[in-house]
Write a protein that holds these residues in place. Structure first.
Motif, PDB file in Angstrom:
ATOM      1  N   MET A  14       0.825  -1.196   0.000  1.00 60.94           N
ATOM      2  CA  MET A  14       0.000   0.000   0.000  1.00 60.94           C
ATOM      3  C   MET A  14       0.861   1.249   0.000  1.00 60.94           C
ATOM      4  SD  MET A  14      -2.756   1.295   2.851  1.00 60.94           S
ATOM      5  CE  MET A  14      -1.417   1.597   4.024  1.00 60.94           C
ATOM      6  N   ASP A  15       1.960   1.212   0.728  1.00 62.01           N
ATOM      7  CA  ASP A  15       2.853   2.374   0.759  1.00 62.01           C
ATOM      8  C   ASP A  15       3.391   2.693  -0.630  1.00 62.01           C
ATOM      9  OD1 ASP A  15       2.502   2.721   3.471  1.00 62.01           O
ATOM     10  OD2 ASP A  15       4.327   1.633   4.041  1.00 62.01           O
ATOM     11  N   ALA A  16       3.696   1.655  -1.386  1.00 60.13           N
ATOM     12  CA  ALA A  16       4.204   1.877  -2.741  1.00 60.13           C
ATOM     13  C   ALA A  16       3.130   2.507  -3.629  1.00 60.13           C
ATOM     14  CB  ALA A  16       4.679   0.556  -3.336  1.00 60.13           C
ATOM     15  N   ARG A  17       1.899   2.042  -3.471  1.00 63.50           N
ATOM     16  CA  ARG A  17       0.818   2.635  -4.258  1.00 63.50           C
ATOM     17  C   ARG A  17       0.559   4.083  -3.826  1.00 63.50           C
ATOM     18  NH1 ARG A  17      -0.737  -2.752  -3.601  1.00 63.50           N
ATOM     19  NH2 ARG A  17      -1.915  -2.379  -1.681  1.00 63.50           N
ATOM     20  N   THR A  18       0.623   4.310  -2.517  1.00 59.09           N
ATOM     21  CA  THR A  18       0.419   5.673  -2.015  1.00 59.09           C
ATOM     22  C   THR A  18       1.490   6.611  -2.562  1.00 59.09           C
ATOM     23  OG1 THR A  18      -0.596   4.841   0.019  1.00 59.09           O
ATOM     24  CG2 THR A  18       0.258   7.094   0.059  1.00 59.09           C
ATOM     25  N   ASN A  19       2.737   6.167  -2.573  1.00 62.76           N
ATOM     26  CA  ASN A  19       3.823   6.997  -3.093  1.00 62.76           C
ATOM     27  C   ASN A  19       3.625   7.299  -4.576  1.00 62.76           C
ATOM     28  OD1 ASN A  19       5.198   7.247  -0.654  1.00 62.76           O
ATOM     29  ND2 ASN A  19       6.367   5.359  -0.983  1.00 62.76           N
ATOM     30  N   ALA A  20       3.091   6.324  -5.307  1.00 62.05           N
ATOM     31  CA  ALA A  20       2.836   6.556  -6.732  1.00 62.05           C
ATOM     32  C   ALA A  20       1.787   7.648  -6.924  1.00 62.05           C
ATOM     33  CB  ALA A  20       2.375   5.253  -7.393  1.00 62.05           C
ATOM     34  N   VAL A  21       0.746   7.619  -6.083  1.00 62.12           N
ATOM     35  CA  VAL A  21      -0.287   8.655  -6.175  1.00 62.12           C
ATOM     36  C   VAL A  21       0.283  10.010  -5.765  1.00 62.12           C
ATOM     37  CG1 VAL A  21      -2.517   9.434  -5.280  1.00 62.12           C
ATOM     38  CG2 VAL A  21      -2.159   7.013  -5.799  1.00 62.12           C
ATOM     39  N   LEU A  22       1.097  10.034  -4.722  1.00 60.15           N
ATOM     40  CA  LEU A  22       1.714  11.285  -4.284  1.00 60.15           C
ATOM     41  C   LEU A  22       2.610  11.865  -5.371  1.00 60.15           C
ATOM     42  CD1 LEU A  22       2.653  10.389  -0.578  1.00 60.15           C
ATOM     43  CD2 LEU A  22       0.805  11.878  -1.360  1.00 60.15           C
ATOM     44  N   ASP A  23       3.334  11.001  -6.079  1.00 56.54           N
ATOM     45  CA  ASP A  23       4.198  11.467  -7.168  1.00 56.54           C
ATOM     46  C   ASP A  23       3.407  12.146  -8.272  1.00 56.54           C
ATOM     47  OD1 ASP A  23       6.451  10.529  -5.882  1.00 56.54           O
ATOM     48  OD2 ASP A  23       6.550   8.660  -7.027  1.00 56.54           O
ATOM     49  N   LEU A  24       2.173  11.698  -8.475  1.00 62.92           N
ATOM     50  CA  LEU A  24       1.337  12.250  -9.552  1.00 62.92           C
ATOM     51  C   LEU A  24       0.564  13.483  -9.116  1.00 62.92           C
ATOM     52  CD1 LEU A  24      -0.093   8.907 -11.010  1.00 62.92           C
ATOM     53  CD2 LEU A  24       1.760  10.302 -11.956  1.00 62.92           C
ATOM     54  N   THR A  25       0.624  13.807  -7.822  1.00 62.30           N
ATOM     55  CA  THR A  25      -0.165  14.932  -7.302  1.00 62.30           C
ATOM     56  C   THR A  25       0.709  15.939  -6.555  1.00 62.30           C
ATOM     57  OG1 THR A  25      -0.690  13.609  -5.322  1.00 62.30           O
ATOM     58  CG2 THR A  25      -2.309  13.590  -7.121  1.00 62.30           C
ATOM     59  N   GLY A  57      -1.315  14.394  -2.609  1.00 64.50           N
ATOM     60  CA  GLY A  57      -2.462  13.491  -2.627  1.00 64.50           C
ATOM     61  C   GLY A  57      -3.595  14.101  -3.427  1.00 64.50           C
ATOM     62  N   ALA A  58      -4.576  13.283  -3.784  1.00 68.76           N
ATOM     63  CA  ALA A  58      -5.699  13.747  -4.609  1.00 68.76           C
ATOM     64  C   ALA A  58      -6.673  14.586  -3.789  1.00 68.76           C
ATOM     65  CB  ALA A  58      -6.424  12.555  -5.216  1.00 68.76           C
ATOM     66  N   HIS A  59      -7.338  15.524  -4.469  1.00 68.37           N
ATOM     67  CA  HIS A  59      -8.377  16.313  -3.811  1.00 68.37           C
ATOM     68  C   HIS A  59      -9.594  15.448  -3.476  1.00 68.37           C
ATOM     69  CE1 HIS A  59      -6.080  19.457  -5.970  1.00 68.37           C
ATOM     70  NE2 HIS A  59      -6.460  20.258  -4.992  1.00 68.37           N
ATOM     71  N   VAL A  60      -9.890  14.516  -4.375  1.00 65.54           N
ATOM     72  CA  VAL A  60     -11.078  13.669  -4.231  1.00 65.54           C
ATOM     73  C   VAL A  60     -10.697  12.226  -4.527  1.00 65.54           C
ATOM     74  CG1 VAL A  60     -13.398  13.151  -5.141  1.00 65.54           C
ATOM     75  CG2 VAL A  60     -12.662  15.541  -4.865  1.00 65.54           C
ATOM     76  N   GLY A  61     -11.283  11.304  -3.781  1.00 66.20           N
ATOM     77  CA  GLY A  61     -11.144   9.884  -4.064  1.00 66.20           C
ATOM     78  C   GLY A  61     -12.517   9.264  -4.258  1.00 66.20           C
ATOM     79  N   MET A  62     -12.593   8.233  -5.095  1.00 68.60           N
ATOM     80  CA  MET A  62     -13.852   7.507  -5.298  1.00 68.60           C
ATOM     81  C   MET A  62     -13.578   6.019  -5.219  1.00 68.60           C
ATOM     82  SD  MET A  62     -16.108   9.431  -8.243  1.00 68.60           S
ATOM     83  CE  MET A  62     -17.662   8.785  -7.583  1.00 68.60           C
ATOM     84  N   GLU A  63     -14.247   5.349  -4.285  1.00 67.25           N
ATOM     85  CA  GLU A  63     -14.129   3.890  -4.163  1.00 67.25           C
ATOM     86  C   GLU A  63     -15.260   3.265  -4.966  1.00 67.25           C
ATOM     87  OE1 GLU A  63     -14.706   0.275  -3.841  1.00 67.25           O
ATOM     88  OE2 GLU A  63     -16.109   1.203  -2.419  1.00 67.25           O
ATOM     89  N   LEU A  64     -14.901   2.612  -6.079  1.00 61.10           N
ATOM     90  CA  LEU A  64     -15.890   2.032  -6.981  1.00 61.10           C
ATOM     91  C   LEU A  64     -15.613   0.559  -7.258  1.00 61.10           C
ATOM     92  CD1 LEU A  64     -16.018   4.981  -9.576  1.00 61.10           C
ATOM     93  CD2 LEU A  64     -17.541   4.589  -7.625  1.00 61.10           C
ATOM     94  N   SER A  65     -14.727  -0.031  -6.474  1.00 61.37           N
ATOM     95  CA  SER A  65     -14.320  -1.416  -6.729  1.00 61.37           C
ATOM     96  C   SER A  65     -15.198  -2.436  -6.018  1.00 61.37           C
ATOM     97  CB  SER A  65     -12.875  -1.619  -6.288  1.00 61.37           C
ATOM     98  OG  SER A  65     -12.777  -1.586  -4.869  1.00 61.37           O
ATOM     99  N   GLY A  66     -15.818  -2.024  -4.898  1.00 59.91           N
ATOM    100  CA  GLY A  66     -16.603  -2.967  -4.108  1.00 59.91           C
ATOM    101  C   GLY A  66     -15.762  -3.800  -3.170  1.00 59.91           C
ATOM    102  N   ASN A  67     -14.495  -3.489  -3.061  1.00 61.39           N
ATOM    103  CA  ASN A  67     -13.582  -4.235  -2.192  1.00 61.39           C
ATOM    104  C   ASN A  67     -13.390  -3.454  -0.891  1.00 61.39           C
ATOM    105  OD1 ASN A  67     -11.367  -5.445  -0.923  1.00 61.39           O
ATOM    106  ND2 ASN A  67     -10.414  -5.994  -2.875  1.00 61.39           N
TER     107      ASN A  67
END
Length: 372
Positions: free
Chosen positions: A237-248, A252-262
């Protein structure tokens, strides 16, 4: 001798068991409408029910994402809910729930939380007017159930998803007040995620989509995603979080949407969002599933959680207008990747549950069964 029109409904007798029943197509009451179903999709909600995961729905007629043509209108019905004149043969989509306008949520303006939303949907098919779901040849639209005429330049394939997937995420994005130059992280690139990507892009946002299926991510690019992240490319999860931080810009993102159902995706999502951001939860609809969650992080970041079920019914009209304006910009017609007949609904459900297809649609025979 009077000719009677006989229709068919696909009835789930218990999870993963289906049979077909026939009923006379009813005359609509005052304020009601009967449609002949042209096309109906398999949504994630149907899969939850089919696998026995829904808390209350264990049998009955399934199906809610659909487009039909006007078969008969009850007394007093001359227009749709936007005031557009209607006539027999017009293509129609309807919100899949009732809005009574009298219960406490309705009186408070929370139409999407109407206490009577599923009064008809929970009825057994033996009870008139029989056609309570869209896995059928016909569909009964009750009084106080919003419906709209489909614009001429919107195809059946595009419109069939409007009354659930597109309307739902459109509602969620506007609840989060996503604006130009903001960023959004969308978890899940299924039907909800693809529609959300297009809506967010038209809002002027930078769109990041994360999913574990490469073909879905490729499709997300076609719907306007600026960046896509394959879940499987990151070990933690930390690796995914860092990837999102690198893109923002490290924020971090202003808005998140959970649409996976997981449920795990919900717990992870708050890590992707900047302090003071907003997190829209739509995908997780099955109660009783638990996951470890960091409430302290939520508080420290002061993230606003926005859980949503259904949508205010006029968002269906807004969705049709969105499709009419953008149907050549995004490949809505290619969102459905597998077609089945009414007799193949069990196969379509099983293949969808096994993820052998991404978005299945049922093309219903235009001619109903007739008897004298």
């Amino acid at each position: 001798m009077v000719l009677k029109k006989i229709g068919r409904v696909a009835v789930m007798m218990e999870p993963e068991k289906l049979r077909y029943q026939e009923y006379e197509v009813p005359e609509p009451e005052n304020g009601a409408v009967v449609l002949r179903v042209l096309r109906t999709n398999i949504c994630g909600s149907e899969l939850h029910i089919w696998k026995g995961l829904h808390p209350t729905k264990k049998r009955g007629v399934l199906g809610h994402e659909m487009i039909g043509e006007l078969y008969a209108a009850g007394k007093g019905v001359e227009t749709d809910y936007a005031g557009n004149p209607i006539k027999k043969g017009d293509r129609i989509v309807a919100a899949y729930y009732l809005t009574c306008r009298k219960c406490t949520p309705c009186k408070e303006g929370k139409f999407h939380l109407c206490e009577h939303a599923y009064d008809f949907w929970n009825q057994e098919p033996e009870k008139s007017p029989h056609f309570h779901g869209t896995f059928a040849t016909h569909y009964y639209i009750h009084p106080n159930q919003y419906f709209y005429k489909v614009p001429d330049n919107v195809s059946d394939v595009s419109a069939a998803s409007a009354n659930c997937a597109l309307s739902q995420v459109y509602f969620g994005i506007e609840k989060a007040q996503l604006t130009n130059n903001q960023s959004i992280i969308i978890q899940g690139a299924g039907g909800l995620g693809l529609n959300a990507t297009a809506v967010a892009k038209e809002k002027g946002a930078t769109v990041i989509v994360i999913d574990g299926v490469e073909s879905r991510l490729e499709q997300a690019k076609q719907f306007g995603a600026d960046y896509v992240l394959n879940f499987n490319d990151f070990e933690t999860m930390d690796a995914r979080t860092n990837a999102v931080l690198d893109l923002t810009g490290g924020k971090g993102a202003h808005v998140g949407m959970e649409l996976s159902g997981n449920p795990a995706a919900f717990a992870e999502g708050i890590h992707f969002i900047r302090p003071g951001g907003k997190y829209v939860s739509i995908g997780n609809v099955t109660p009783g599933k638990f996951v470890e969650f960091d409430p302290g992080l939520l508080t420290r970041k002061s993230i606003q959680i926005i859980p949503l079920v259904r949508y205010d019914p006029w968002y269906l009209y807004k969705s049709l207008q969105f499709l009419s304006k953008n149907n050549e910009k995004y490949p809505f017609d290619k969102m459905l990747d597998a077609e089945f007949t009414l007799d193949e609904i069990k196969t379509a459900l099983d293949k969808s549950a096994a993820r052998e297809v991404t978005r299945a649609t049922i093309v219903v025979n235009e001619k109903g069964i007739e008897e004298f």
